[in-house]
Scaffold this motif. Structure first.
Motif, PDB file in Angstrom:
ATOM      1  N   MET A  32       0.687   1.795  -1.141  1.00  0.00           N
ATOM      2  CA  MET A  32       1.482   2.993  -0.902  1.00  0.00           C
ATOM      3  C   MET A  32       2.885   2.557  -0.508  1.00  0.00           C
ATOM      4  N   LEU A  33       3.883   3.055  -1.221  1.00  0.00           N
ATOM      5  CA  LEU A  33       5.274   2.686  -0.971  1.00  0.00           C
ATOM      6  C   LEU A  33       6.061   3.944  -0.621  1.00  0.00           C
ATOM      7  N   PRO A  34       6.356   4.147   0.662  1.00  0.00           N
ATOM      8  CA  PRO A  34       7.063   5.366   1.063  1.00  0.00           C
ATOM      9  C   PRO A  34       8.555   5.279   0.757  1.00  0.00           C
ATOM     10  N   HIS A  35       9.166   6.436   0.624  1.00  0.00           N
ATOM     11  CA  HIS A  35      10.627   6.499   0.485  1.00  0.00           C
ATOM     12  C   HIS A  35      11.202   6.832   1.860  1.00  0.00           C
ATOM     13  N   ASP A  36      11.190   8.087   2.232  1.00  0.00           N
ATOM     14  CA  ASP A  36      11.616   8.480   3.573  1.00  0.00           C
ATOM     15  C   ASP A  36      10.456   9.029   4.394  1.00  0.00           C
ATOM     16  N   GLN A  37       9.250   8.917   3.862  1.00  0.00           N
ATOM     17  CA  GLN A  37       8.104   9.505   4.534  1.00  0.00           C
ATOM     18  C   GLN A  37       7.693   8.666   5.752  1.00  0.00           C
ATOM     19  N   SER A  38       7.032   9.307   6.697  1.00  0.00           N
ATOM     20  CA  SER A  38       6.602   8.609   7.903  1.00  0.00           C
ATOM     21  C   SER A  38       5.455   7.656   7.591  1.00  0.00           C
ATOM     22  N   SER A  39       5.295   6.666   8.443  1.00  0.00           N
ATOM     23  CA  SER A  39       4.186   5.736   8.279  1.00  0.00           C
ATOM     24  C   SER A  39       2.852   6.440   8.477  1.00  0.00           C
ATOM     25  N   ILE A  40       2.826   7.492   9.278  1.00  0.00           N
ATOM     26  CA  ILE A  40       1.584   8.246   9.469  1.00  0.00           C
ATOM     27  C   ILE A  40       1.177   8.920   8.166  1.00  0.00           C
ATOM     28  N   ASP A  41       2.119   9.607   7.513  1.00  0.00           N
ATOM     29  CA  ASP A  41       1.808  10.273   6.241  1.00  0.00           C
ATOM     30  C   ASP A  41       1.425   9.253   5.173  1.00  0.00           C
ATOM     31  N   THR A  42       2.109   8.116   5.166  1.00  0.00           N
ATOM     32  CA  THR A  42       1.807   7.073   4.185  1.00  0.00           C
ATOM     33  C   THR A  42       0.414   6.493   4.410  1.00  0.00           C
ATOM     34  N   GLY A  43       0.089   6.239   5.670  1.00  0.00           N
ATOM     35  CA  GLY A  43      -1.227   5.704   5.993  1.00  0.00           C
ATOM     36  C   GLY A  43      -2.345   6.676   5.654  1.00  0.00           C
ATOM     37  N   ILE A  44      -2.131   7.949   5.919  1.00  0.00           N
ATOM     38  CA  ILE A  44      -3.157   8.953   5.618  1.00  0.00           C
ATOM     39  C   ILE A  44      -3.392   9.038   4.112  1.00  0.00           C
ATOM     40  N   LEU A  45      -2.332   8.961   3.313  1.00  0.00           N
ATOM     41  CA  LEU A  45      -2.509   8.982   1.856  1.00  0.00           C
ATOM     42  C   LEU A  45      -3.293   7.755   1.403  1.00  0.00           C
ATOM     43  N   MET A  46      -3.008   6.604   1.986  1.00  0.00           N
ATOM     44  CA  MET A  46      -3.773   5.395   1.675  1.00  0.00           C
ATOM     45  C   MET A  46      -5.259   5.613   1.950  1.00  0.00           C
ATOM     46  N   VAL A  47      -5.574   6.202   3.085  1.00  0.00           N
ATOM     47  CA  VAL A  47      -6.967   6.431   3.462  1.00  0.00           C
ATOM     48  C   VAL A  47      -7.647   7.354   2.461  1.00  0.00           C
ATOM     49  N   LYS A  48      -6.976   8.400   2.051  1.00  0.00           N
ATOM     50  CA  LYS A  48      -7.566   9.348   1.100  1.00  0.00           C
ATOM     51  C   LYS A  48      -7.882   8.671  -0.230  1.00  0.00           C
ATOM     52  N   ILE A  49      -6.936   7.899  -0.747  1.00  0.00           N
ATOM     53  CA  ILE A  49      -7.147   7.257  -2.047  1.00  0.00           C
ATOM     54  C   ILE A  49      -8.231   6.181  -1.949  1.00  0.00           C
ATOM     55  N   CYS A  50      -8.206   5.383  -0.895  1.00  0.00           N
ATOM     56  CA  CYS A  50      -9.224   4.342  -0.732  1.00  0.00           C
ATOM     57  C   CYS A  50     -10.609   4.946  -0.559  1.00  0.00           C
ATOM     58  N   ALA A  51     -10.718   6.020   0.231  1.00  0.00           N
ATOM     59  CA  ALA A  51     -12.018   6.640   0.459  1.00  0.00           C
ATOM     60  C   ALA A  51     -12.604   7.180  -0.838  1.00  0.00           C
ATOM     61  N   SER A  52     -11.769   7.777  -1.682  1.00  0.00           N
ATOM     62  CA  SER A  52     -12.264   8.291  -2.959  1.00  0.00           C
ATOM     63  C   SER A  52     -12.628   7.154  -3.900  1.00  0.00           C
ATOM     64  N   ALA A  53     -11.849   6.078  -3.897  1.00  0.00           N
ATOM     65  CA  ALA A  53     -12.151   4.927  -4.757  1.00  0.00           C
ATOM     66  C   ALA A  53     -13.466   4.269  -4.353  1.00  0.00           C
ATOM     67  N   LEU A  54     -13.762   4.251  -3.060  1.00  0.00           N
ATOM     68  CA  LEU A  54     -14.972   3.595  -2.556  1.00  0.00           C
ATOM     69  C   LEU A  54     -16.255   4.347  -2.910  1.00  0.00           C
ATOM     70  N   LYS A  55     -16.145   5.551  -3.444  1.00  0.00           N
ATOM     71  CA  LYS A  55     -17.334   6.321  -3.819  1.00  0.00           C
ATOM     72  C   LYS A  55     -17.973   5.812  -5.110  1.00  0.00           C
ATOM     73  N   GLN A  56     -17.231   5.025  -5.889  1.00  0.00           N
ATOM     74  CA  GLN A  56     -17.760   4.584  -7.169  1.00  0.00           C
ATOM     75  C   GLN A  56     -18.806   3.476  -6.988  1.00  0.00           C
ATOM     76  N   PRO A  57     -19.796   3.420  -7.878  1.00  0.00           N
ATOM     77  CA  PRO A  57     -20.932   2.503  -7.690  1.00  0.00           C
ATOM     78  C   PRO A  57     -20.567   1.024  -7.706  1.00  0.00           C
ATOM     79  N   THR A  58     -19.464   0.651  -8.342  1.00  0.00           N
ATOM     80  CA  THR A  58     -19.084  -0.766  -8.368  1.00  0.00           C
ATOM     81  C   THR A  58     -18.339  -1.198  -7.106  1.00  0.00           C
ATOM     82  N   ALA A  59     -17.928  -0.238  -6.280  1.00  0.00           N
ATOM     83  CA  ALA A  59     -17.180  -0.548  -5.059  1.00  0.00           C
ATOM     84  C   ALA A  59     -18.144  -0.973  -3.960  1.00  0.00           C
TER      85      ALA A  59
END
Length: 255
Positions: free
Chosen positions: A103-130
């Motif tokens: 996740m590469l923020p522009h002017d966004q806060s580190s909190i918002d950036t971190g939360i987006l990272m968590v959402k994408i990682c959590a969804s990716a981890l649902k796949q059977p190969t993860a």
């Protein structure tokens, strides 16, 4: 001496471990929509390059399938730090490929950036190969990561367990316990340690979780020589010195 919070927050990077070179970006897009209401465009996914590149709320998000283990045995080394998960090392040793998620923020806060990272990682981890996620200097189990992501974010809480790792070890064969944080630097904060404490493990972890959540969400700056506490009676010392369990310097919490 002040801690002066000299570490600036910025990009977030994690590696989802895969037991084979297989991952569905189409399924990831569907899960992001279902889990978090994040809508991707068809042009965001490059099936030939096996990658996803998109901008979400001003944050550049990238997910790339890498057809090889995480370089330099990093995942295997990090897996040894996870006292929660006995299978961490075996999973790290067995992975055959990984997703590089950034996740590469522009002017966004580190909190918002971190939360987006968590959402994408959590969804990716649902796949059977993860099979795990190499992040925060450790390797976490998919069910652990997914559980804390959904539990925290659905209740409107900051997903501290997904964005800060809390390590444990002893320097005297278990007579006392040491603990440390790994991940506060991503938010421009100093990492923290508790050294040689006689308190119960659960109390030590709860303390570091509470303080970490507090300094991130309230943007608090802790200083050398001050005290911190969560009751009128509790006054825990804060000192600033070279770290023991992690690189650089850390704030020591007397507990």
């Amino acid at each position: 001496m002040e801690s002066n919070e000299k570490h600036q927050g910025g990009a977030f990077v994690s590696f989802v471990l895969l037991d084979q070179v297989e991952f569905s970006f189409k399924q990831l897009a569907a899960d992001l929509q279902k889990d978090w209401g994040i809508t991707l465009e068809d042009t965001d996914i490059d099936n030939e390059q096996q990658s996803l590149i998109c901008t979400i709320d001003g944050i550049l998000a990238t997910v790339s399938l890498m057809p090889a283990p995480v370089p330099n045995d990093e995942a295997i080394q990090n897996a040894h730090t996870n006292f929660h998960w006995s299978e961490a090392v075996a999973v790290a040793e067995a992975h055959q490929a990984h997703l590089l998620i950034a996740m590469l923020p522009h002017d966004q806060s580190s909190i918002d950036t971190g939360i987006l990272m968590v959402k994408i990682c959590a969804s990716a981890l649902k796949q059977p190969t993860a099979t795990g996620i190499n992040t925060l200097g450790s390797v976490l189990a998919p069910d652990f990561y997914i559980h804390y992501a959904h539990t925290s974010l659905q209740e409107g809480d900051f997903p501290i367990m997904n964005l800060v790792f809390f390590g444990l070890y002893s320097r005297d064969e278990g007579k006392t316990i040491c603990s440390y944080t790994y991940g506060l630097r991503n938010f421009g904060k100093m990492e923290m340690e508790v050294l040689d404490s006689e308190q119960e493990i659960g109390s030590i972890l709860e303390l570091l979780v509470d303080i970490s959540s507090y300094v991130i969400t309230s943007d608090v700056r802790l200083r050398d020589g001050e005290t911190i506490g969560f009751t009128e009676e509790q006054k825990l010392s804060i000192s600033f010195s070279p770290a023991y369990a992690i690189d650089g310097e850390s704030l020591k919490i007397g507990f």
